[in-house]
Write an enzyme that holds these catalytic residues in place. Structure first.
Site, PDB file in Angstrom:
ATOM      1  N   TYR A 200      35.132  36.385  41.344  1.00  0.00           N
ATOM      2  CA  TYR A 200      33.871  37.275  41.216  1.00  0.00           C
ATOM      3  C   TYR A 200      32.759  36.803  42.254  1.00  0.00           C
ATOM      4  CZ  TYR A 200      35.705  37.470  36.395  1.00  0.00           C
ATOM      5  OH  TYR A 200      36.567  37.963  35.299  1.00  0.00           O
TER       6      TYR A 200
ATOM      7  N   HIS B 145      32.226  46.785  36.674  1.00  0.00           N
ATOM      8  CA  HIS B 145      33.100  45.551  36.805  1.00  0.00           C
ATOM      9  C   HIS B 145      33.107  45.042  38.404  1.00  0.00           C
ATOM     10  CE1 HIS B 145      34.751  46.050  32.731  1.00  0.00           C
ATOM     11  NE2 HIS B 145      35.057  47.490  33.224  1.00  0.00           N
TER      12      HIS B 145
END
Length: 148
Positions: free
Chosen positions: A24, A106
């Protein structure tokens, strides 16, 4: 009249910057909010930026955005439902029921990850789906909403 973009973030996104940075990245949710604020400012849009680990809160915020949509005051919703993407019929029903224009977002490329992440309940109701651009995807999604 200034239109509004809602950026809604689901479970565990409050951990950005510390949770799996190899997946991430190292930017925090506060960094993402600053990025979104700048992107909205470029387009003259107002921003509502929220995060919750609770599905019902996300549903309530989609309903709130739906009221703005009905009044012609919504540019759209950037929805990073996180794990709820793969499990939540409630979020799907909220998007369908309100008719809000949604970009499913996402940070990582979910299709390059575990197979359970390949299915999205939301994709069929979304105007667009973006994944794999890191946190920059938020700004790209706002750019897209500004064009609709």
């Amino acid at each position: 009249m200034t239109k509004t973009v809602y950026v809604l973030n689901g479970p565990n996104l409050n951990l950005l910057g510390t949770r799996e940075p190899q997946v991430y990245g190292s930017q925090t949710l506060a960094d993402v909010e600053q990025l979104c604020t700048a992107a909205c400012a470029r387009h003259g849009l107002a921003l509502v930026f929220r995060q919750s680990n609770h599905e019902g809160a996300l549903v309530d915020w989609i309903h709130e955005a739906g009221r703005l949509h009905a009044a012609g005051q919504l540019a759209g919703v950037v929805l990073n439902a996180a794990a709820y993407t793969h499990t939540s019929v409630a979020l799907l029903d909220a998007v369908k029921g309100t008719g809000v224009p949604v970009v499913e977002l996402h940070i990582s490329n979910v299709h390059a990850r575990e197979s359970f992440r390949h299915h999205s309940y939301l994709a069929g109701a979304a105007r667009a789906v973006m994944c794999g651009f890191g946190v920059q995807g938020y700004a790209l999604a706002i750019d897209g909403l500004a064009q609709w």
